[in-house]
Design an enzyme around this catalytic site. Sequence first.
Site, PDB file in Angstrom:
ATOM      1  N   ASN A 169       1.093  -1.021   0.137  1.00 46.85           N
ATOM      2  CA  ASN A 169       0.146  -0.161   0.089  1.00 46.85           C
ATOM      3  C   ASN A 169       1.068   0.852   0.351  1.00 46.85           C
ATOM      4  OD1 ASN A 169      -1.827   2.621   0.423  1.00 46.85           O
ATOM      5  ND2 ASN A 169      -2.556   1.304   2.436  1.00 46.85           N
ATOM      6  N   LYS A 179       0.059   4.332  -0.474  1.00 42.43           N
ATOM      7  CA  LYS A 179      -0.247   5.233   0.236  1.00 42.43           C
ATOM      8  C   LYS A 179      -0.509   6.481  -0.518  1.00 42.43           C
ATOM      9  CE  LYS A 179      -0.534   3.458   4.655  1.00 42.43           C
ATOM     10  NZ  LYS A 179      -0.020   3.610   6.515  1.00 42.43           N
ATOM     11  N   HIS A 195      -9.502   0.534   5.102  1.00 44.99           N
ATOM     12  CA  HIS A 195      -8.111   1.370   5.546  1.00 44.99           C
ATOM     13  C   HIS A 195      -8.694   1.793   6.463  1.00 44.99           C
ATOM     14  CE1 HIS A 195      -4.124   2.298   6.354  1.00 44.99           C
ATOM     15  NE2 HIS A 195      -3.599   1.119   5.960  1.00 44.99           N
ATOM     16  N   GLU A 219      -6.996   4.543   7.568  1.00 42.02           N
ATOM     17  CA  GLU A 219      -7.194   6.025   6.633  1.00 42.02           C
ATOM     18  C   GLU A 219      -8.174   6.259   6.172  1.00 42.02           C
ATOM     19  OE1 GLU A 219      -2.800   5.258   5.583  1.00 42.02           O
ATOM     20  OE2 GLU A 219      -2.148   4.755   7.277  1.00 42.02           O
ATOM     21  N   GLU A 240      -4.514  -4.930  10.280  1.00 44.73           N
ATOM     22  CA  GLU A 240      -3.909  -3.983  10.464  1.00 44.73           C
ATOM     23  C   GLU A 240      -4.369  -2.873  12.282  1.00 44.73           C
ATOM     24  OE1 GLU A 240      -1.985  -2.497   6.605  1.00 44.73           O
ATOM     25  OE2 GLU A 240      -4.012  -1.510   6.889  1.00 44.73           O
ATOM     26  N   GLY A 259       2.302   2.645  10.554  1.00 47.05           N
ATOM     27  CA  GLY A 259       3.161   3.990  10.820  1.00 47.05           C
ATOM     28  C   GLY A 259       3.943   4.161  12.061  1.00 47.05           C
ATOM     29  N   SER A 270       3.711  -1.796  10.686  1.00 47.21           N
ATOM     30  CA  SER A 270       5.225  -1.527  10.430  1.00 47.21           C
ATOM     31  C   SER A 270       6.073  -3.220  10.685  1.00 47.21           C
ATOM     32  CB  SER A 270       5.512  -1.282  12.172  1.00 47.21           C
ATOM     33  OG  SER A 270       4.839   0.241  11.885  1.00 47.21           O
TER      34      SER A 270
HETATM   35  P1  13P Z   1       3.310   0.794   7.758  1.00 44.37           P
HETATM   36  O1  13P Z   1       3.367  -0.297   6.677  1.00 44.37           O
HETATM   37  O2  13P Z   1       3.682   1.798   6.905  1.00 44.37           O
HETATM   38  O3  13P Z   1       3.728   0.885   9.313  1.00 44.37           O
HETATM   39  O4  13P Z   1       1.701   1.190   7.003  1.00 44.37           O
HETATM   40  C1  13P Z   1       0.648  -0.171   6.938  1.00 44.37           C
HETATM   41  C2  13P Z   1      -0.275  -0.408   6.462  1.00 44.37           C
HETATM   42  O5  13P Z   1      -1.351   0.307   6.643  1.00 44.37           O
HETATM   43  C3  13P Z   1      -0.476  -0.615   5.964  1.00 44.37           C
HETATM   44  O6  13P Z   1      -2.014  -0.483   4.360  1.00 44.37           O
END
Ligand code: 13P
Length: 244
Positions: free
Chosen positions: A7, A9, A92, A94, A165, A171, A208
């Site tokens: 992803n 983002k 997701h 976010e 997740e 993150g 992460s």
């Molecule tokens: P990180 O791997 O940056 O923690 O993000 C995970 C994520 O949100 C994947 O969709």
Amino acid sequence: MAIYAANWKMNILPSQVQELVTGIVDHKLSDSDQVILCPPSVYLQEAVNLTSQSQVVIGAQNTYFEVSGAYTGEISAKMVAELGATYVIVGHSERRQLFGDNDQIINKKVLATLEASLSPIICIGETLEQRESGDFYTVLESQIVSAVSGHETVLSAADFLIAYEPVWAIGTGKVASPEQAQDVHAFIRSRLESIFNEKKISILYGGSVKPSNAGELLLQQDIDGFLVGGASLSVADFTAIMSA
Ligand code: 13P
């Protein structure tokens, strides 16, 4: 067999797409492994073209639930499907936290994805507060049930993925321990098996994931692969995760 989903983002500039995609395409995979790249939608066509002769497939990070119409700024699952993508990330954290994607919207997006013959990657996960309250399994269960409710029959016949997740691990550099992740994945699998009558569903872990923790996580019985954010932006890191 493992599934490695990236992803990106809202990262990567147009000038960087080719190098990142071809670096991943050139990595030797075992035949049973699957790689899904989810770039920003402006790069979907290029990513589809760059991966067309490979085992790597493409997904969108988000689509709207309507097929077409006056929805300025949105893209539909049908558009993404016609471009040649095969997956869409739905729900997701976010999107839930920053863009108002609630359970009802996520439920509609799952259906719209399936109606466009795409496979949803349905994301669920608890916040730190919910985990510390002790009752986070109720939160996860409700996220699963509300995402699939009413679509059980069509989902039973479709290919779809669940991504666990934990919000506190996204993150932050704080990864769930293999035991924490395994406990939740086993719970999710048992709930899915009761909803979908034993259908085997792949469950990805996200939060992460790095080359240094991927191997141990993947050894867990109910972890079928990863949804990787930050570490998917580097060919070296993402391919190291694929080799872990
Ligand atoms: P990180 O791997 O940056 O923690 O993000 C995970 C994520 O949100 C994947 O969709």
